[in-house]
Design a protein around this motif. Structure first.
Motif, PDB file in Angstrom:
ATOM      1  N   GLY A 161       0.107  -1.325   5.862  1.00  0.00           N
ATOM      2  CA  GLY A 161       1.377  -1.758   5.297  1.00  0.00           C
ATOM      3  C   GLY A 161       2.461  -1.991   6.327  1.00  0.00           C
ATOM      4  N   ILE A 173       0.826  -1.203   0.000  1.00  0.00           N
ATOM      5  CA  ILE A 173       0.000   0.000   0.000  1.00  0.00           C
ATOM      6  C   ILE A 173       0.862   1.256   0.000  1.00  0.00           C
ATOM      7  N   PHE A 184      -4.010  -2.367   4.894  1.00  0.00           N
ATOM      8  CA  PHE A 184      -4.289  -0.930   4.794  1.00  0.00           C
ATOM      9  C   PHE A 184      -3.110  -0.102   5.300  1.00  0.00           C
ATOM     10  N   ILE A 242      -1.640  -2.870  -4.186  1.00  0.00           N
ATOM     11  CA  ILE A 242      -2.032  -3.855  -3.188  1.00  0.00           C
ATOM     12  C   ILE A 242      -1.233  -5.137  -3.423  1.00  0.00           C
TER      13      ILE A 242
END
Length: 263
Positions: free
Chosen positions: A166, A136, A164, A141
């Motif tokens: 990382g 991210i 979300f 992704i």
């Protein structure tokens, strides 16, 4: 070794155990060639009769830093559409090895390195391990199975939090959430993974294969469908010599006395 280059990933076999060894220094980044080598090694491990269990290993001080970002940075959308299929196929080939697979993780397992560890059935890591999916932070992704395998392993809430943000986890936090199964001193990781794999050498290979298929296929479907998968695989084992040997020996001599042939 090929005629042109050293393999970045290779299979080494001894005493029934196949070690899929990552060897692309300095950080075992998985570029296109390494991904092809990984796919080839996984298929070989899956099909060789002398391989009864598999260890994934990146070395004493690192597992893998993931994809080669310099290589990927130059790819266009159309190029990535083609490349991502090959990328996922390489990791799926490891996940589909119909034998017990353990990841021996030292140092960092980030991005594709974490995704490779997720393809294993069991994960042993060192106390210095850092593991996570930082994609991210690059504006993308995970693309080699991370969004799917992580959620199935630790739950959607934890997977979303990790993907979300990382952020990388230390070994103990990874153990707490079930991302890894054992945490040991770094020098004990490979020996412990090898011991885990060795317990399946000489075991009921067809039953182990069926158990892995039932769990993996069932995890992606509803309970009723999963039970149908289990029933078919369970009944199928009644056509094997190993089942006959296991049950006959149990009746005559008690548990744990059977010798299996993998047929």
């Amino acid at each position: 070794m090929t005629a042109e280059r050293l393999l970045a990933v290779r299979l080494e076999v001894a005493d029934g155990i196949g070690v899929i060894r990552l060897d692309r220094r300095p950080v075992n980044a998985l570029d296109v060639e390494a991904q092809a080598d990984l796919h080839r090694a996984a298929v070989e491990a899956a099909t060789r009769a002398d391989v009864e269990a598999v260890v994934l290993h990146g070395g004493e001080d690192k597992f893998s830093a993931g994809a080669d970002i310099r290589e990927m940075a130059g790819m266009s959308h159309s190029e990535m559409l083609v490349h991502s299929e090959r990328l996922q196929a390489a990791f799926t080939a490891v996940a589909d090895i119909p034998k017990p697979v353990v990841a021996a993780i030292n140092g960092f397992a980030l991005g594709g390195g974490c995704e490779l560890a997720l393809t294993a059935d069991h994960r042993v890591c060192g106390r210095d391990t850092r593991i996570g999916l930082p994609e991210i932070q690059l504006g993308v992704i995970p693309g080699a199975g991370g969004t799917q395998r992580l959620a199935r392993l630790v739950g959607t809430g934890r997977a979303k939090n990790l993907i979300f943000t990382g952020r990388a986890l230390g070994a103990e936090e990874a153990l707490d959430i079930g991302l890894v199964d054992e945490v040991l001193p770094a020098e004990d990781v490979l020996p412990a993974a090898t011991v885990w794999a060795r317990q399946f050498v000489g075991g009921p290979a067809l039953a182990l294969r069926a158990a892995k298929q039932a769990i993996d296929l069932g995890a992606g479907t509803d309970l009723r469908s999963g039970l149908q998968i289990e029933r078919a695989l369970f009944a199928g084992l009644f056509g094997t010599q190993d089942r006959a040997a296991g049950m006959t020996t149990f009746v005559t001599s008690g548990p744990g006395k059977a010798s299996f042939t993998g047929r």
